[in-house]
Scaffold this motif. Sequence first.
Motif, mmCIF file in Angstrom:
data_model
loop_
_atom_site.group_PDB
_atom_site.id
_atom_site.type_symbol
_atom_site.label_atom_id
_atom_site.label_comp_id
_atom_site.label_asym_id
_atom_site.label_seq_id
_atom_site.Cartn_x
_atom_site.Cartn_y
_atom_site.Cartn_z
ATOM 1 N N ASP A 532 8.623 26.138 4.727
ATOM 2 C CA ASP A 532 7.222 25.794 5.009
ATOM 3 C C ASP A 532 6.655 26.710 6.091
ATOM 4 N N GLU A 533 7.455 27.020 7.096
ATOM 5 C CA GLU A 533 7.008 27.929 8.147
ATOM 6 C C GLU A 533 6.767 29.318 7.576
ATOM 7 N N ASN A 534 7.552 29.700 6.607
ATOM 8 C CA ASN A 534 7.367 31.003 5.965
ATOM 9 C C ASN A 534 6.015 31.081 5.261
ATOM 10 N N VAL A 535 5.597 29.986 4.622
ATOM 11 C CA VAL A 535 4.276 29.946 3.986
ATOM 12 C C VAL A 535 3.187 30.107 5.036
ATOM 13 N N ARG A 536 3.339 29.396 6.156
ATOM 14 C CA ARG A 536 2.337 29.504 7.222
ATOM 15 C C ARG A 536 2.285 30.921 7.786
ATOM 16 N N LEU A 537 3.435 31.567 7.915
ATOM 17 C CA LEU A 537 3.460 32.941 8.425
ATOM 18 C C LEU A 537 2.721 33.883 7.486
ATOM 19 N N HIS A 538 2.951 33.753 6.191
ATOM 20 C CA HIS A 538 2.241 34.601 5.226
ATOM 21 C C HIS A 538 0.731 34.372 5.322
ATOM 22 N N ASP A 539 0.334 33.115 5.458
ATOM 23 C CA ASP A 539 -1.098 32.828 5.597
ATOM 24 C C ASP A 539 -1.671 33.473 6.867
ATOM 25 N N GLN A 540 -0.919 33.387 7.959
ATOM 26 C CA GLN A 540 -1.381 33.976 9.215
ATOM 27 C C GLN A 540 -1.514 35.497 9.092
ATOM 28 N N TRP A 541 -0.538 36.128 8.471
ATOM 29 C CA TRP A 541 -0.592 37.580 8.322
ATOM 30 C C TRP A 541 -1.752 37.986 7.419
ATOM 31 N N ASN A 542 -1.981 37.246 6.362
ATOM 32 C CA ASN A 542 -3.109 37.566 5.483
ATOM 33 C C ASN A 542 -4.440 37.402 6.202
ATOM 34 N N GLU A 543 -4.551 36.374 7.049
ATOM 35 C CA GLU A 543 -5.773 36.197 7.832
ATOM 36 C C GLU A 543 -5.951 37.332 8.836
ATOM 37 N N LYS A 544 -4.866 37.786 9.429
ATOM 38 C CA LYS A 544 -4.940 38.900 10.368
ATOM 39 C C LYS A 544 -5.426 40.166 9.668
ATOM 40 N N VAL A 545 -4.968 40.397 8.444
ATOM 41 C CA VAL A 545 -5.427 41.573 7.689
ATOM 42 C C VAL A 545 -6.933 41.491 7.469
ATOM 43 N N LYS A 546 -7.443 40.304 7.148
ATOM 44 C CA LYS A 546 -8.886 40.143 6.972
ATOM 45 C C LYS A 546 -9.641 40.492 8.246
ATOM 46 N N SER A 547 -9.112 40.078 9.398
ATOM 47 C CA SER A 547 -9.786 40.391 10.660
ATOM 48 C C SER A 547 -9.737 41.883 10.954
ATOM 49 N N ILE A 548 -8.658 42.541 10.561
ATOM 50 C CA ILE A 548 -8.564 43.996 10.739
ATOM 51 C C ILE A 548 -9.630 44.685 9.900
ATOM 52 N N LEU A 549 -9.804 44.214 8.678
ATOM 53 C CA LEU A 549 -10.792 44.829 7.791
ATOM 54 C C LEU A 549 -12.218 44.568 8.270
ATOM 55 N N GLU A 550 -12.453 43.414 8.877
ATOM 56 C CA GLU A 550 -13.790 43.128 9.405
ATOM 57 C C GLU A 550 -14.172 44.107 10.503
ATOM 58 N N GLY A 551 -13.180 44.573 11.256
ATOM 59 C CA GLY A 551 -13.451 45.487 12.346
ATOM 60 C C GLY A 551 -13.798 46.898 11.925
ATOM 61 N N VAL A 552 -13.604 47.214 10.641
ATOM 62 C CA VAL A 552 -13.874 48.587 10.188
ATOM 63 C C VAL A 552 -15.011 48.637 9.179
ATOM 64 N N ARG A 553 -15.577 47.480 8.823
ATOM 65 C CA ARG A 553 -16.657 47.497 7.838
ATOM 66 C C ARG A 553 -17.984 47.839 8.495
#
Length: 553
Positions: A532-553
């Motif tokens: 279950d923690e692994n699922v949460r980690l994947h979700d967190q990493w995917n959200e972080k990628v979205k924030s990275i992309l927001e900073g370059v748009r």
Amino acid sequence: MPQSVPSPSAVQATYAATLFDEWIRLGLRDVVVCPGSRSTPLALACAARDELQVHVRIDERSAGFFALGRALVTRVPVAMVVTSGTAAAELHACVAEASQAFVPVLVLTADRPPELHGVGAPQTIDQHHLFGEMVRLFEDPGVARKEATSTWRDLADRLWRHATHGTDAFPSAGPVHLNAAFVEPLVASPFELPDVLALTSTPTRAASGHAGLEDVRVLCVAGHGVTAQVVEDCSALNWAVVGDATALGTVAYFDALLRDAEFAAQVKPDVVVRLGGIPASRILQERLREWKVRTIGFIGAGFLSDPDRLVGERFEGLPDPVREPKADGEYLRLWSEASTLVGEWLATLDDDRALSEPSVARCVVATSGARAVPLVVGSSMPVRDVEWWTPPRTVSTYSNRGVNGIDGVVSTALGVACGAAAIGLVGDITMLHDVSALVDGLGDVGGTCALVVADNHGGGIFSFLSQRTSVEDARFEQLFGTPREHDLVAVAMAFGHRALRVANGPELRSALEAALDIPGLTVIVADVPSRDENVRLHDQWNEKVKSILEGVR
């Protein structure tokens, strides 16, 4: 003096010797043999030839996937010799994988003669078309006869040709099946082998045509069967190439990038090019369906996977960087810059001591590349973490993605490592599923294999599926999570292999380096967080990628 008539035993010994003599001429070098009585003529025939490396494995299912690993590395057919009955049936999973992963293997099953069928003879089942349509060719010539000696080399040649080239209807490499009936006594000396046949040429494929992709945004999806050179050629055309875990040199982190709806809209291509198999990413398939753009496929990389039936045009051969015009370079730059930003962020996490399943995958891929050691990746989460969260692979990477099962992955890794070196990455359930592979290990040939086991105490992939939220916890664990309390280090050591448990990144890196410096099999059990923690980690990493992309748009 009249010429003596050879005994039936001598005839079948010569028959077996002729088959292997012809296969050696065609390029056979590895034979995997499982002990058995009825297969004695085949076993003795291959063991008598110094040109062959004979690998003896006591479990047929493990043996099949070991042979598959050898064929993946050598890229020529590998022969498997088993006795009759359930021994032959044990190869079913391997044949299924070889068929759908297009791996050339010669499946040689011994059988009782016709008079022993249907009368209750022991170790006798109906082996006629045992593997159905999964094999490219099935041959059941019956008990060898002296008057048929002129056909034996042709039989061997026909089986080899179908294993390497397939059929007109299915022109891809794959398994073939020879069901060879033998009579007792089973031990005899062969007489003079029949003459060698004249070699025949193999047909060539037509070169690719002009796909007309000038100054357009091209996304190329590469899967099983696509070589590093093909990826390089496609990239030279300014195509953005994304690929599965086995693809080398592709744009990394595409799964996380495409989970951002705005980025997905920004990188909607004009044309999608498909090559070989399909990646594991569901989000990629969803975007391809949503975009509804022109989709073309090149069939030169082998079978073209198209489960959603999106490919509207097919071209022979492969993309040609000389003949094809270049596509829109700005589009490739867009993908590359986004991938680079994500990679830079992930690199800052690599020094963290805490382990996670994605970080284990990153460490394994990094070590594989740095040491130039092939990697074998298990199905379920390992293949996804390699595909989604690791930098572009630079060394041969294998995964049994024909049928996508966890069968025999340890055996496949040992087959790849045999006589050389390899790293394997699997989950705990996958290791236990193929624990019989540990009986023979790397065998007499030796080699070095570092098997990394991400131990999350159960089947991690199911926690990402709807069953996790729709099924009550206890029932989910019973039917899907299936935790097992075995000490995996103790299991490996019980079979005589080195084994250790690691709890953080530095320990994993150190253990991998040490394992690759010592011959034999080393099992490295990596303690990772709960499923279950692994699922949460994947979700967190995917959200972080979205924030990275927001900073370059």
